[in-house]
Design a protein around this motif. Structure first.
Motif, PDB file in Angstrom:
ATOM      1  N   SER A 206     -52.780  10.654 -41.192  1.00  0.00           N
ATOM      2  CA  SER A 206     -51.656  11.408 -41.733  1.00  0.00           C
ATOM      3  C   SER A 206     -52.109  12.301 -42.880  1.00  0.00           C
ATOM      4  N   LEU A 207     -52.866  11.725 -43.796  1.00  0.00           N
ATOM      5  CA  LEU A 207     -53.342  12.492 -44.947  1.00  0.00           C
ATOM      6  C   LEU A 207     -54.220  13.660 -44.501  1.00  0.00           C
ATOM      7  N   LEU A 208     -55.086  13.420 -43.539  1.00  0.00           N
ATOM      8  CA  LEU A 208     -55.965  14.483 -43.057  1.00  0.00           C
ATOM      9  C   LEU A 208     -55.176  15.608 -42.385  1.00  0.00           C
ATOM     10  N   PHE A 209     -54.233  15.255 -41.528  1.00  0.00           N
ATOM     11  CA  PHE A 209     -53.409  16.281 -40.873  1.00  0.00           C
ATOM     12  C   PHE A 209     -52.622  17.096 -41.905  1.00  0.00           C
ATOM     13  N   LEU A 210     -52.019  16.420 -42.874  1.00  0.00           N
ATOM     14  CA  LEU A 210     -51.202  17.119 -43.868  1.00  0.00           C
ATOM     15  C   LEU A 210     -52.050  17.999 -44.789  1.00  0.00           C
ATOM     16  N   GLU A 211     -53.225  17.529 -45.142  1.00  0.00           N
ATOM     17  CA  GLU A 211     -54.086  18.342 -46.013  1.00  0.00           C
ATOM     18  C   GLU A 211     -54.628  19.561 -45.261  1.00  0.00           C
ATOM     19  N   ILE A 212     -54.967  19.389 -43.989  1.00  0.00           N
ATOM     20  CA  ILE A 212     -55.411  20.536 -43.185  1.00  0.00           C
ATOM     21  C   ILE A 212     -54.269  21.537 -43.060  1.00  0.00           C
ATOM     22  N   MET A 213     -53.051  21.042 -42.811  1.00  0.00           N
ATOM     23  CA  MET A 213     -51.882  21.918 -42.723  1.00  0.00           C
ATOM     24  C   MET A 213     -51.678  22.662 -44.046  1.00  0.00           C
ATOM     25  N   ASN A 214     -51.875  21.984 -45.151  1.00  0.00           N
ATOM     26  CA  ASN A 214     -51.708  22.568 -46.474  1.00  0.00           C
ATOM     27  C   ASN A 214     -52.682  23.735 -46.682  1.00  0.00           C
ATOM     28  N   VAL A 215     -53.930  23.529 -46.354  1.00  0.00           N
ATOM     29  CA  VAL A 215     -54.942  24.582 -46.495  1.00  0.00           C
ATOM     30  C   VAL A 215     -54.646  25.726 -45.523  1.00  0.00           C
ATOM     31  N   PHE A 216     -54.294  25.394 -44.281  1.00  0.00           N
ATOM     32  CA  PHE A 216     -53.946  26.392 -43.273  1.00  0.00           C
ATOM     33  C   PHE A 216     -52.774  27.256 -43.750  1.00  0.00           C
ATOM     34  N   ASP A 217     -51.748  26.611 -44.283  1.00  0.00           N
ATOM     35  CA  ASP A 217     -50.574  27.336 -44.765  1.00  0.00           C
ATOM     36  C   ASP A 217     -50.944  28.277 -45.906  1.00  0.00           C
ATOM     37  N   GLY A 218     -51.749  27.807 -46.836  1.00  0.00           N
ATOM     38  CA  GLY A 218     -52.122  28.627 -47.978  1.00  0.00           C
ATOM     39  C   GLY A 218     -53.008  29.804 -47.621  1.00  0.00           C
ATOM     40  N   ILE A 219     -53.984  29.568 -46.743  1.00  0.00           N
ATOM     41  CA  ILE A 219     -54.938  30.636 -46.427  1.00  0.00           C
ATOM     42  C   ILE A 219     -54.480  31.473 -45.232  1.00  0.00           C
ATOM     43  N   VAL A 220     -54.268  30.830 -44.090  1.00  0.00           N
ATOM     44  CA  VAL A 220     -53.962  31.582 -42.867  1.00  0.00           C
ATOM     45  C   VAL A 220     -52.564  32.186 -42.911  1.00  0.00           C
ATOM     46  N   ILE A 221     -51.581  31.392 -43.295  1.00  0.00           N
ATOM     47  CA  ILE A 221     -50.206  31.901 -43.305  1.00  0.00           C
ATOM     48  C   ILE A 221     -49.979  32.808 -44.518  1.00  0.00           C
ATOM     49  N   ASP A 222     -50.146  32.262 -45.726  1.00  0.00           N
ATOM     50  CA  ASP A 222     -49.793  33.006 -46.944  1.00  0.00           C
ATOM     51  C   ASP A 222     -50.714  34.190 -47.238  1.00  0.00           C
ATOM     52  N   LYS A 223     -52.012  33.987 -47.144  1.00  0.00           N
ATOM     53  CA  LYS A 223     -52.946  35.031 -47.578  1.00  0.00           C
ATOM     54  C   LYS A 223     -53.369  35.980 -46.461  1.00  0.00           C
ATOM     55  N   ILE A 224     -53.295  35.571 -45.206  1.00  0.00           N
ATOM     56  CA  ILE A 224     -53.722  36.466 -44.127  1.00  0.00           C
ATOM     57  C   ILE A 224     -52.520  37.000 -43.346  1.00  0.00           C
ATOM     58  N   TRP A 225     -51.757  36.122 -42.713  1.00  0.00           N
ATOM     59  CA  TRP A 225     -50.658  36.567 -41.844  1.00  0.00           C
ATOM     60  C   TRP A 225     -49.609  37.348 -42.635  1.00  0.00           C
ATOM     61  N   VAL A 226     -49.125  36.747 -43.706  1.00  0.00           N
ATOM     62  CA  VAL A 226     -48.080  37.401 -44.501  1.00  0.00           C
ATOM     63  C   VAL A 226     -48.608  38.700 -45.124  1.00  0.00           C
ATOM     64  N   ALA A 227     -49.855  38.692 -45.533  1.00  0.00           N
ATOM     65  CA  ALA A 227     -50.420  39.877 -46.191  1.00  0.00           C
ATOM     66  C   ALA A 227     -50.638  41.051 -45.239  1.00  0.00           C
ATOM     67  N   TYR A 228     -50.945  40.771 -43.973  1.00  0.00           N
ATOM     68  CA  TYR A 228     -51.359  41.861 -43.084  1.00  0.00           C
ATOM     69  C   TYR A 228     -50.414  42.164 -41.929  1.00  0.00           C
ATOM     70  N   ALA A 229     -49.466  41.303 -41.635  1.00  0.00           N
ATOM     71  CA  ALA A 229     -48.557  41.558 -40.518  1.00  0.00           C
ATOM     72  C   ALA A 229     -47.302  42.278 -41.015  1.00  0.00           C
ATOM     73  N   LYS A 230     -46.935  43.340 -40.308  1.00  0.00           N
ATOM     74  CA  LYS A 230     -45.736  44.108 -40.678  1.00  0.00           C
ATOM     75  C   LYS A 230     -44.477  43.251 -40.604  1.00  0.00           C
ATOM     76  N   LEU A 231     -44.508  42.227 -39.788  1.00  0.00           N
ATOM     77  CA  LEU A 231     -43.376  41.322 -39.623  1.00  0.00           C
ATOM     78  C   LEU A 231     -42.822  40.837 -40.964  1.00  0.00           C
ATOM     79  N   TRP A 232     -43.698  40.610 -41.931  1.00  0.00           N
ATOM     80  CA  TRP A 232     -43.292  39.993 -43.191  1.00  0.00           C
ATOM     81  C   TRP A 232     -42.863  40.996 -44.259  1.00  0.00           C
ATOM     82  N   ARG A 233     -42.886  42.283 -43.946  1.00  0.00           N
ATOM     83  CA  ARG A 233     -42.435  43.296 -44.895  1.00  0.00           C
ATOM     84  C   ARG A 233     -40.923  43.451 -44.783  1.00  0.00           C
TER      85      ARG A 233
END
Length: 167
Positions: free
Chosen positions: A93-120
């Protein structure tokens, strides 16, 4: 074993990403609850959304997104992986949640939100909406700490489910 773990995480993070995307159906303004507070305040001032709309979307998030992800995690650990000890279930559980946490911060917040027009959001041009690295690190560190006790809860529920399914 590693391949199975990678596949499980890919599914888990895929569902996570899909749910995040669903919150932006009808435009990014519907997902403004994910944006920094200052950005939300400016969107309110500009009449692009309302406090009621944000509260309604937040309630929807709390009642659907979080339970869906926790249920999926419990099923993966308890039914698919058949965790048979609390330690095993907790560490998974801890491993899945921590991986999700890093994924959310880097892939979602810093890459997807930053570069996809969808989030503007129209009407918010020129206002920064991507979280800074400092904001991401603060939020992710806080969540990393929160996952420590929460993993005990999900581990207990996964063990309970495992015993129900396999007894």
């Amino acid at each position: 074993m590693l391949v199975k773990f990678i596949i499980e995480n890919a599914v888990f993070l895929g569902v996570f990403t899909l749910l995040v995307r669903l919150y932006a159906i009808g435009g990014a303004i519907n997902a403004v609850l994910f944006y920094p507070k200052e950005y939300q305040r400016l969107a309110l001032e500009r009449g692009l959304t309302s406090e009621q709309h944000i509260k309604k979307r937040h309630a929807l998030f709390l009642s659907t997104f979080i339970p869906a992800m926790l249920i999926l995690l419990i099923i993966i650990i308890g039914v698919i992986n058949k965790a048979d000890t609390f330690k095993n279930a907790y560490l998974q559980s801890l491993l899945f949640l921590e991986i999700m946490n890093v994924f959310d911060g880097i892939v979602i917040d810093k890459i997807w939100v930053a570069y996809a027009k969808l989030w503007r959001i129209d009407g918010m041009e020129g206002v920064p909406y991507v979280q800074s690295w400092k904001q991401v690190l603060i939020k992710r560190t806080a969540l990393a700490v929160i996952w420590i006790p929460l993993s005990a809860v999900t581990a207990g529920l996964a063990l309970l489910l495992e015993r129900i399914v396999y007894s």
